[in-house]
Write a protein that holds these residues in place. Structure first.
Motif, PDB file in Angstrom:
ATOM      1  N   PHE A 329       0.850  -1.192   0.000  1.00 45.71           N
ATOM      2  CA  PHE A 329       0.000   0.000   0.000  1.00 45.71           C
ATOM      3  C   PHE A 329       0.887   1.244   0.000  1.00 45.71           C
ATOM      4  N   VAL A 330       0.685   2.087  -0.998  1.00 50.14           N
ATOM      5  CA  VAL A 330       1.425   3.350  -1.105  1.00 50.14           C
ATOM      6  C   VAL A 330       0.413   4.478  -0.964  1.00 50.14           C
ATOM      7  N   ASN A 331       0.611   5.336   0.043  1.00 48.54           N
ATOM      8  CA  ASN A 331      -0.301   6.457   0.278  1.00 48.54           C
ATOM      9  C   ASN A 331       0.389   7.773  -0.038  1.00 48.54           C
ATOM     10  N   VAL A 332      -0.197   8.535  -0.971  1.00 48.32           N
ATOM     11  CA  VAL A 332       0.272   9.891  -1.271  1.00 48.32           C
ATOM     12  C   VAL A 332      -0.748  10.838  -0.666  1.00 48.32           C
ATOM     13  N   LYS A 333      -0.346  11.538   0.396  1.00 50.23           N
ATOM     14  CA  LYS A 333      -1.299  12.296   1.207  1.00 50.23           C
ATOM     15  C   LYS A 333      -0.854  13.749   1.334  1.00 50.23           C
ATOM     16  N   ASP A 334      -1.804  14.667   1.309  1.00 51.59           N
ATOM     17  CA  ASP A 334      -1.499  16.078   1.568  1.00 51.59           C
ATOM     18  C   ASP A 334      -2.515  16.648   2.554  1.00 51.59           C
ATOM     19  N   ASP A 335      -2.146  17.763   3.188  1.00 52.30           N
ATOM     20  CA  ASP A 335      -3.068  18.418   4.129  1.00 52.30           C
ATOM     21  C   ASP A 335      -3.634  19.692   3.512  1.00 52.30           C
ATOM     22  N   GLY A 336      -3.912  19.622   2.210  1.00 47.66           N
ATOM     23  CA  GLY A 336      -4.330  20.812   1.467  1.00 47.66           C
ATOM     24  C   GLY A 336      -5.825  21.008   1.377  1.00 47.66           C
ATOM     25  N   HIS A 337      -6.249  21.482   0.218  1.00 47.78           N
ATOM     26  CA  HIS A 337      -7.621  21.942  -0.003  1.00 47.78           C
ATOM     27  C   HIS A 337      -8.633  20.805  -0.004  1.00 47.78           C
ATOM     28  N   GLY A 338      -8.197  19.617  -0.402  1.00 45.49           N
ATOM     29  CA  GLY A 338      -9.134  18.507  -0.549  1.00 45.49           C
ATOM     30  C   GLY A 338      -9.865  18.606  -1.880  1.00 45.49           C
ATOM     31  N   ILE A 339     -10.588  17.554  -2.234  1.00 41.87           N
ATOM     32  CA  ILE A 339     -11.316  17.536  -3.506  1.00 41.87           C
ATOM     33  C   ILE A 339     -12.609  18.329  -3.364  1.00 41.87           C
ATOM     34  N   ASP A 340     -12.769  19.319  -4.204  1.00 44.71           N
ATOM     35  CA  ASP A 340     -13.986  20.152  -4.209  1.00 44.71           C
ATOM     36  C   ASP A 340     -14.971  19.537  -5.206  1.00 44.71           C
ATOM     37  N   TYR A 341     -15.875  18.711  -4.684  1.00 46.58           N
ATOM     38  CA  TYR A 341     -16.801  17.983  -5.555  1.00 46.58           C
ATOM     39  C   TYR A 341     -17.751  18.912  -6.299  1.00 46.58           C
ATOM     40  N   GLU A 342     -18.107  20.022  -5.672  1.00 48.08           N
ATOM     41  CA  GLU A 342     -19.004  20.966  -6.349  1.00 48.08           C
ATOM     42  C   GLU A 342     -18.308  21.648  -7.525  1.00 48.08           C
ATOM     43  N   THR A 416      -6.216  15.347   1.048  1.00 49.94           N
ATOM     44  CA  THR A 416      -6.554  14.217   0.175  1.00 49.94           C
ATOM     45  C   THR A 416      -5.523  13.117   0.347  1.00 49.94           C
ATOM     46  N   ASP A 417      -5.996  11.880   0.266  1.00 51.72           N
ATOM     47  CA  ASP A 417      -5.121  10.717   0.384  1.00 51.72           C
ATOM     48  C   ASP A 417      -5.424   9.773  -0.780  1.00 51.72           C
ATOM     49  N   PHE A 418      -4.449   9.622  -1.695  1.00 50.81           N
ATOM     50  CA  PHE A 418      -4.552   8.635  -2.771  1.00 50.81           C
ATOM     51  C   PHE A 418      -3.869   7.359  -2.278  1.00 50.81           C
ATOM     52  N   GLU A 419      -4.641   6.309  -2.122  1.00 48.64           N
ATOM     53  CA  GLU A 419      -4.077   5.036  -1.680  1.00 48.64           C
ATOM     54  C   GLU A 419      -3.951   4.089  -2.870  1.00 48.64           C
ATOM     55  N   LEU A 420      -2.726   3.654  -3.145  1.00 47.84           N
ATOM     56  CA  LEU A 420      -2.461   2.710  -4.216  1.00 47.84           C
ATOM     57  C   LEU A 420      -2.241   1.335  -3.598  1.00 47.84           C
ATOM     58  N   SER A 421      -3.026   0.372  -4.031  1.00 41.61           N
ATOM     59  CA  SER A 421      -2.849  -1.008  -3.571  1.00 41.61           C
ATOM     60  C   SER A 421      -2.242  -1.803  -4.727  1.00 41.61           C
ATOM     61  N   LEU A 422      -1.076  -2.401  -4.476  1.00 35.49           N
ATOM     62  CA  LEU A 422      -0.330  -3.092  -5.531  1.00 35.49           C
ATOM     63  C   LEU A 422       0.078  -4.483  -5.069  1.00 35.49           C
ATOM     64  N   PRO A 423       0.173  -5.423  -5.996  1.00 37.18           N
ATOM     65  CA  PRO A 423       0.703  -6.732  -5.607  1.00 37.18           C
ATOM     66  C   PRO A 423       2.199  -6.620  -5.332  1.00 37.18           C
ATOM     67  N   ALA A 424       2.696  -7.363  -4.349  1.00 40.21           N
ATOM     68  CA  ALA A 424       4.137  -7.360  -4.095  1.00 40.21           C
ATOM     69  C   ALA A 424       4.879  -7.937  -5.295  1.00 40.21           C
ATOM     70  N   SER A 425       4.218  -8.855  -5.999  1.00 43.09           N
ATOM     71  CA  SER A 425       4.820  -9.463  -7.182  1.00 43.09           C
ATOM     72  C   SER A 425       3.749  -9.728  -8.224  1.00 43.09           C
ATOM     73  N   LEU A 426       4.110  -9.532  -9.487  1.00 42.73           N
ATOM     74  CA  LEU A 426       3.188  -9.854 -10.578  1.00 42.73           C
ATOM     75  C   LEU A 426       3.238 -11.338 -10.926  1.00 42.73           C
ATOM     76  N   ALA A 427       4.212 -12.043 -10.336  1.00 43.89           N
ATOM     77  CA  ALA A 427       4.362 -13.460 -10.665  1.00 43.89           C
ATOM     78  C   ALA A 427       3.203 -14.278 -10.116  1.00 43.89           C
ATOM     79  N   THR A 428       2.757 -13.958  -8.900  1.00 45.70           N
ATOM     80  CA  THR A 428       1.619 -14.669  -8.313  1.00 45.70           C
ATOM     81  C   THR A 428       0.599 -13.672  -7.798  1.00 45.70           C
ATOM     82  N   GLN A 429      -0.654 -14.115  -7.745  1.00 42.90           N
ATOM     83  CA  GLN A 429      -1.742 -13.267  -7.262  1.00 42.90           C
ATOM     84  C   GLN A 429      -2.678 -14.109  -6.397  1.00 42.90           C
ATOM     85  N   ASP A 430      -3.305 -13.442  -5.422  1.00 45.12           N
ATOM     86  CA  ASP A 430      -4.363 -14.101  -4.651  1.00 45.12           C
ATOM     87  C   ASP A 430      -5.689 -13.836  -5.341  1.00 45.12           C
TER      88      ASP A 430
END
Length: 701
Positions: A329-342, A416-430
């Motif tokens: 899990f890689v989290n890219v996080k900032d304490d900024g404006h956040g996403i303005d949905y409107e 905003t926090d972008f969380e990237l979930s990645l496999p440790a290896s592409l060789a095998t997957q659950d």
């Protein structure tokens, strides 16, 4: 751009050893054929390559010794004389010493060596016609030899062996070899599963007296299965590299960019010892750099705005890496404006007035899909950062290729926090094996939110189909048969059904399946060529009977259900986006290619590589390049011949070319200009960003 040379040390050591081995072979050939101009040319090419990579790695003493040795052989080439025996001995003596210096670098030394001055003096004496030494090995003092004369025979043998063998802690293994072993091991595991099932069938048919023997056999098979899985894990670990290899260069790159914006930002990017698949690691820098740029440009407010909001004037952007089981899990996080949905809603209404009712009724999850659409931007004017041409749509696409998942957490004026979930290896997957209409499928585990058994009476029937209330959230439910239109429609009279809740880009759907079979770790194989254009599949696996089980492409599956409204804005913002330029780097040195590639990719160029002129021309036939960066001296076809070919081919003649040389030579510069090169750079100048500056100049950036 300052590069951490330690990141390339392993590549340099491997390449240097290959070059020194090749020089030894050619020296032996040259001793028999002293007037072989091919030998002389190859010696000069190899010396030139090692000199260039040593210069880039800042191993000054190695570079200078090679430079002096290169001069010796250039003089022989100019005078068209044969290579004297003693010069061949000199080359082999220097090679022997450099082998030991490279070994010492691997052990942590800085590339300096005690015999440096002695080697230079003897090389210079060879050019002046004076007597010179050709053996630079470290000699044991005679007294020491006498003192140790009673050493055991084993010790003497070990001392002799050490002259020829360095106890290297690394070996070079092709990833294709590792993958081949994994494929063979996967077949072995499948055979074990099949054998285990057959034993269970026989055990059921056997007499009570035979039960104990079958039980012991089953236990032995189970032990064998566990050992095979352990071996599989160890083989996969050979493909893994530390995450920290990219975190430090990324931090340097983004700090420099943040300074250009005038925003006061602190970057929290701690070191990480977590390892991940090499292929994934190579693709992550562009993804992470864009997400951080997005935070700098859209997230972090100006010091004045932050002060009004009661925030510290200094904003914070962090990248954190964690591991849960076999997911990274890689989290890219900032304490900024956040996403303005409107703001997203307002921009979507301007772009898609015909979808007004849909957009007005969209919730935050629906609106979030817009930021991952091609060309969508809430900014009406591009800034230096937001106008780079790599948007969140590319981040989404690259994550899909890596079998990864993006989740976004955002709160207005909080961050905003972008969380990237990645496999440790592409060789095998659950994944979870499910059965529908007598067909089996695999759903990768990271897309699965929940697995439920639901009474049909609990479905809420709405206008567009059934939904399910899960944790106070209405989730649309779909029949799996919509994926496989050719399947025989089943008649399901059960009152309870199995439902798999899938999640992608914060959006959830449920699919009904006949059976939940089992959960397992598998080796995923590419989709067969006949099905490569069938986007519904992400790969295939085999069961214990060697039947093909499709691996579902969940992002495509959700798009098929028309739940994710990703709009392709072709005629609006996309036209304003700058072009992503493609650059071809041509160099026979793996170390040099890698360094140049890292430098250019940090500037968001799409970089391909070639090992010499012939390889470059083949690549240029297959892909369109906007610029070529090429070394001068290379095997098979050097930079000059490559440039000559390009300028005489209609399709390549207008592509700008930058020629790269280890040292400045006026005749090389003149020849490059006459052949139509637009740039000439010395490798040591890379630290002063001359390469990126010249590339930007030629691409009119």
């Amino acid at each position: 751009m300052n590069l951490d040379k330690n990141l390339f040390k392993t590549d340099y050591i491997s390449e240097a050893r290959e070059i020194l081995d090749s020089l030894d072979d050619i020296a032996i050939l040259a001793s028999k054929e002293k007037r072989n101009t091919g030998c002389l040319k190859e010696i000069l090419r190899l010396l030139h390559t090692l000199k260039g990579s040593s210069r880039m790695m800042e191993y000054v003493q190695i570079e200078k010794v090679i430079n002096h040795l290169e001069t010796v052989f250039k003089n022989i080439q100019s005078n068209q004389t044969e290579i004297p025996n003693k010069i061949i001995q000199l080359l082999m003596g220097v090679n022997n010493l450099l082998h030991k210096v490279i070994d010492s670098i691997e052990d942590g030394a800085d590339g300096t060596f005690e015999q440096y001055e002695d080697v230079l003096n003897n090389i210079d004496q060879s050019m002046e016609g004076d007597d010179f030494n050709t053996d630079f090995s470290v000699k044991q003092a005679e007294s020491e030899s006498v003192e140790n004369s009673d050493a055991s025979g084993d010790e003497q043998v070990n001392e002799e062996n050490s002259e020829f063998f360095h106890d290297s802690q690394t070996i070079k293994v092709q990833i294709s070899q590792i993958d081949s072993i994994l494929q063979s091991l996967d077949k072995l595991i499948m055979r074990q599963i099949k054998l285990k099932n057959e034993i269970e069938v026989l055990k059921g048919k056997s007499e009570a007296s035979e039960f104990q023997e079958f039980q012991e056999l089953s236990e032995n098979i189970s032990v064998l299965e566990n050992q095979s899985v352990d071996i599989q894990k160890n083989i996969i670990s050979l493909r893994m590299l530390p995450f920290d290899m990219i975190l430090r260069p990324i931090k340097r790159s983004i700090v420099a960019e943040a300074l250009k914006t005038g925003k006061n930002i602190e970057f929290d990017i701690p070191q990480s010892e977590i390892t991940i698949d090499k292929f994934i690691l190579e693709k992550l820098p562009a993804i992470l750099i864009h997400l951080v740029r997005n935070s700098i440009d859209h997230g972090i407010e100006s010091p004045e705005e932050r002060k009004k909001l009661g925030k510290p004037e200094m904003g914070t952007i962090s990248i954190s890496v964690s591991q849960v089981s076999n997911r990274i899990f890689v989290n890219v996080k900032d304490d900024g404006h956040g996403i303005d949905y409107e703001k997203i809603r307002a921009k979507a209404l301007r772009l898609f007035p015909e979808r007004e009712a849909e957009i007005l009724s969209a919730d935050s999850t629906d609106l979030l899909q817009f930021i991952f659409a091609s060309g969508f931007s809430t900014k009406d004017e591009q800034t230096e950062l937001s106008g780079r041409g790599i948007g969140l749509d590319v981040v989404r696409t690259e994550m899909d290729k890596l079998k990864g998942k993006i989740t976004v957490y955002s709160e207005l004026n909080k961050g905003t926090d972008f969380e990237l979930s990645l496999p440790a290896s592409l060789a095998t997957q659950d994944g979870l094996f499910v059965s529908v209409s007598d067909s089996s499928y695999l759903i990768l585990s990271h897309y699965i939110k929940e697995i439920l058994t639901i009474n049909k009476a609990d479905f809420l029937q709405l206008q567009h189909g059934p939904v399910l209330n899960i944790h106070n959230e209405l989730v649309p439910i779909f029949d799996f048969d919509i994926i496989n239109n050719n399947s025989i429609k089943r008649t399901n009279t059960k009152t309870e059904v199995s439902v798999v809740i899938l999640e992608y880009l914060n959006k959830k759907i449920g699919i009904m399946v006949d059976k939940i079979l089992h959960y397992g770790t598998v080796v995923i194989k590419p989709v067969p060529p006949l099905l490569k254009d069938f986007n519904a599949l992400q790969g295939v696996v085999f069961d214990e009977n060697y039947r093909i089980i499709p691996v579902l492409n969940i992002p495509d599956t959700i798009r098929r259900f028309k739940v994710v409204n990703v709009y392709d804005i072709k005629n609006l913002e996309v036209r304003k986006m700058p072009k992503i330029y493609s650059v071809l780097v041509v160099d026979d040195s793996h170390t040099t290619r890698h360094i140049e590639q890292i430098i250019l990719e940090a500037e968001n160029y799409n970089v391909s590589t070639a090992v010499d002129g012939i390889d470059a021309l083949e690549k240029m036939k297959q892909h369109k390049f906007d610029l070529v960066v090429t070394d001068v001296k290379m095997p098979r076809m050097d930079g000059f011949v490559l440039l000559h070919n390009m300028r005489h081919k209609e399709e390549f003649k207008n592509i700008p070319v930058i020629m790269v040389s280890s040292v400045f030579e006026s005749d090389t510069l003149d020849k490059a200009k006459n052949l139509g090169a637009q740039g000439y750079i010395v490798k040591s100048d890379f630290e002063r960003e001359s390469l990126t500056a010249k590339v930007k100049e030629l691409l009119h950036e």
